[in-house]
Write a protein that holds these residues in place. Structure first.
Motif, short mmCIF file in Angstrom:
data_model
loop_
_atom_site.label_atom_id
_atom_site.label_comp_id
_atom_site.label_asym_id
_atom_site.label_seq_id
_atom_site.Cartn_x
_atom_site.Cartn_y
_atom_site.Cartn_z
N LEU A 1 65.41 32.09 56.48
CA LEU A 1 65.42 32.14 57.73
C LEU A 1 66.94 32.32 57.42
CD1 LEU A 1 62.26 30.50 59.34
CD2 LEU A 1 63.35 32.43 59.34
N GLY A 2 68.10 31.73 56.81
CA GLY A 2 69.28 31.95 57.46
C GLY A 2 69.54 29.83 56.85
N LEU A 3 68.66 28.97 57.28
CA LEU A 3 69.34 27.67 56.72
C LEU A 3 69.74 27.29 56.04
CD1 LEU A 3 65.50 26.43 58.69
CD2 LEU A 3 67.61 26.70 59.68
N LYS A 4 70.48 26.44 56.16
CA LYS A 4 71.32 26.03 55.23
C LYS A 4 70.64 24.55 53.91
CE LYS A 4 75.67 26.19 57.11
NZ LYS A 4 77.31 25.89 57.52
N PRO A 5 70.72 24.14 53.03
CA PRO A 5 69.94 23.64 52.49
C PRO A 5 69.95 22.48 52.83
CG PRO A 5 71.43 24.57 50.89
CD PRO A 5 72.32 25.25 52.04
N GLY A 6 70.54 21.47 53.32
CA GLY A 6 70.31 20.28 54.46
C GLY A 6 69.72 20.05 55.55
N LEU A 7 70.18 21.67 56.35
CA LEU A 7 68.92 21.52 57.84
C LEU A 7 67.21 22.11 57.53
CD1 LEU A 7 69.35 21.65 60.56
CD2 LEU A 7 70.28 23.90 60.53
N ALA A 8 67.51 22.70 55.88
CA ALA A 8 65.88 23.03 55.80
C ALA A 8 65.59 21.78 55.38
CB ALA A 8 66.48 24.55 54.12
N THR A 9 66.50 21.11 54.42
CA THR A 9 65.59 19.50 53.84
C THR A 9 65.00 18.49 55.25
OG1 THR A 9 66.52 19.66 52.37
CG2 THR A 9 65.89 16.85 52.58
N ARG B 1 72.40 12.86 41.19
CA ARG B 1 71.59 12.96 40.45
C ARG B 1 71.96 11.50 39.45
NH1 ARG B 1 71.67 17.49 38.98
NH2 ARG B 1 71.37 17.40 37.16
N GLN B 2 72.55 11.52 38.76
CA GLN B 2 72.87 10.55 37.73
C GLN B 2 72.98 8.75 38.18
OE1 GLN B 2 70.73 10.97 34.48
NE2 GLN B 2 71.54 12.91 35.35
N VAL B 3 73.73 8.66 39.13
CA VAL B 3 73.88 7.43 40.01
C VAL B 3 72.92 7.09 40.53
CG1 VAL B 3 75.34 6.65 42.36
CG2 VAL B 3 76.56 7.84 40.43
N CYS B 4 72.26 8.43 40.92
CA CYS B 4 70.45 7.70 41.98
C CYS B 4 69.30 7.31 40.98
CB CYS B 4 70.41 8.55 42.67
SG CYS B 4 71.38 9.15 44.17
N THR B 5 69.36 8.01 39.73
CA THR B 5 68.46 7.90 39.05
C THR B 5 68.97 6.40 38.44
OG1 THR B 5 68.00 9.99 38.68
CG2 THR B 5 67.55 8.60 36.97
N ALA B 6 70.11 6.04 38.02
CA ALA B 6 70.41 4.91 37.66
C ALA B 6 70.09 3.91 38.26
CB ALA B 6 71.41 4.67 37.48
N TYR B 7 70.16 4.05 39.73
CA TYR B 7 70.11 3.37 40.73
C TYR B 7 68.60 2.48 40.99
CZ TYR B 7 68.47 0.86 45.77
OH TYR B 7 68.02 0.50 46.67
N ARG C 1 68.39 12.04 44.62
CA ARG C 1 67.84 12.67 42.80
C ARG C 1 67.12 13.25 42.83
NH1 ARG C 1 63.39 8.79 39.83
NH2 ARG C 1 64.83 10.49 37.70
N LEU C 2 67.00 14.59 44.04
CA LEU C 2 67.21 16.02 43.56
C LEU C 2 68.29 16.76 43.94
CD1 LEU C 2 63.34 15.95 46.15
CD2 LEU C 2 63.87 15.81 42.99
N SER C 3 69.93 16.08 43.83
CA SER C 3 70.36 16.54 44.42
C SER C 3 70.42 17.82 42.80
CB SER C 3 71.58 15.84 44.83
OG SER C 3 73.31 16.53 44.52
N LYS C 4 71.43 18.74 42.92
CA LYS C 4 71.98 20.38 42.35
C LYS C 4 73.06 19.15 41.38
CE LYS C 4 70.18 24.23 44.24
NZ LYS C 4 70.23 25.40 44.84
#
Length: 400
Positions: free
Chosen positions: A305-313, A128-134, A120-123
């Motif tokens: 610090l150079g962390l990718k979004p997935g790794l930062a999450t 995002r819409q599929v998760c919101t509908a779920y 739901r927080l995806s760019k």
């Protein structure tokens, strides 16, 4: 002319009135005693009324019925059970079936909730819409509707045994359930269980050592892959050393049904899927709110610090969000466990259906059976809450 004062001289202590109502502490004790006495009187009237009604209907009170023969079958048992077993055994079977649904449902609901909450927080607009509908669909439909939908509209509509859907040629799905290969443990297979316990202890020690090492040197250690190697490899090696006393029994079509293997009841599957999807919608909102509660500066610091979004999450955002998420997650886990009682509508033999349903109808011991059922749910809830509170203390910030 002299002026006289009627009151006592200044500094003289004033004596309290002799009335007991003038003492606040005494009034409190009297009020509590009156309320306690009234409650005891009410309980006494209820007990006397219950005993009188039981006597008039010639129903013996007490828990002696638990040692009597149950006389009915149960189509899913995790322990040995037959129609000649006692009501106490039937209680154990129903309780274990409830725990099986609760544990499996909690695992899948947590997975669904975290994936959808992060989605739901995806760019990505579509994700995002599929998760919101779920979330909106699952949370705004009654849970009983979910259960009946998966049971009547999906699983009951599966083909008969002869036209079963086959997966990898070893798993078969039809309107009678899901048939999967079954492991049969022979003599000497207990060494595998001992090795698994040793592996679990080793993983705990390894994780603690790896954390201390990283804090000291800054060098990370591949804990995940090493732990998987221990958990899988050590029991495998132990079983191999014992001659591998484990065989696989595959399901085979014989006549109009399958024989052999293990069978997953459609009632169990429908209830587990419904509870997981329904509760997953609420967990998704908890996850989304927990992530939003983390300061945006944390994401920016991770990016710097150079962390990718997935790794930062995974490494920065989620660990901090857990401090906010754990308390409401506990409530959802307790709700899922209690909601499993809706299995009575589709005939799954859980605690309420087996004990508070069939056993109550046969014995008439309503008070004892209701009390036992309440006690079982209370113990499950208290144990779940205790575990989640312990985990909450582990992830909480420690003030220095």
């Amino acid at each position: 002319m002299a002026i006289t004062h009627d009151g006592p001289p200044a500094g003289t202590p004033v004596k309290a009135s002799g009335s007991i109502w003038s003492n606040e502490k005494t009034r409190g004790w009297i009020a509590q005693g009156a309320i306690g006495g009234l409650a005891a009187l009410l309980v006494g009237v209820m007990v006397w009324n219950a005993q009188d009604n039981l006597a008039s209907q010639r129903i013996a009170s007490g828990f002696g019925f638990l040692s009597q023969t149950a006389g009915f079958g149960i189509n899913q048992t995790l322990v040995e059970y037959s129609e000649t077993s006692t009501y106490a055994r039937a209680l154990l079977v129903g309780l274990l079936n409830t725990l099986a649904v609760a544990v499996v449902g909690i695992v899948f609901a947590t997975i669904f909730g975290f994936l959808v909450g992060i989605g739901r927080l995806s760019k990505n607009w579509m994700v995002r819409q599929v998760c919101t509908a779920y979330v909106e669909v699952t949370r705004n439909l009654p849970l009983l509707f979910h259960v009946l939908f998966w049971y009547l509209a999906v699983l009951a509509a599966m083909p008969p045994a002869r036209q079963s859907y086959s997966i990898f040629g070893e798993i078969y799905i039809n309107n009678r359930g899901v048939y999967i290969p079954k492991l049969i443990f022979g003599e000497g297979s207990g060494v595998g269980l001992v090795a698994l316990i040793v592996a679990i202890v080793g993983v705990a020690i390894l994780k603690k050592w790896a954390t201390a090492r990283q804090m000291r040197t800054g060098q990370p250690f591949p804990v995940l892959w090493t732990s998987l190697a221990l958990l899988i490899g050590l029991p495998f090696l132990a079983l191999a050393a014992a001659g591998f006393p484990v065989t696989v029994e595959e399901p085979a079509l014989k006549g109009f049904n399958f024989a052999g293997g293990a069978r997953l009841l459609p009632e169990f599957a429908a209830l587990t899927i419904a509870l997981s999807i329904y509760t997953g919608g609420f967990i998704a909102e908890i996850v989304r709110a927990g992530i939003k509660a983390v300061s945006r500066g944390q994401s920016e610091a991770a990016a710097s610090l150079g962390l990718k979004p997935g790794l930062a999450t995974r490494l920065v955002i989620i660990p901090q969000a857990l401090r906010v998420m754990v308390p409401p997650l506990t409530s959802q886990y307790l709700n899922l466990t209690k909601n499993s009682s809706l299995a009575a509508f589709i005939g799954y033999p859980e605690l309420v259906q087996v004990f508070a349903g069939t056993t109550l109808n046969q014995t008439g011991q309503a008070i004892e059976i209701i009390a036992i059922t309440m006690g079982c749910y209370l113990i499950i809830s208290l144990v779940t809450s205790a575990f989640m509170n312990w985990y909450n203390r582990r992830v909480a910030l420690v003030e220095r």
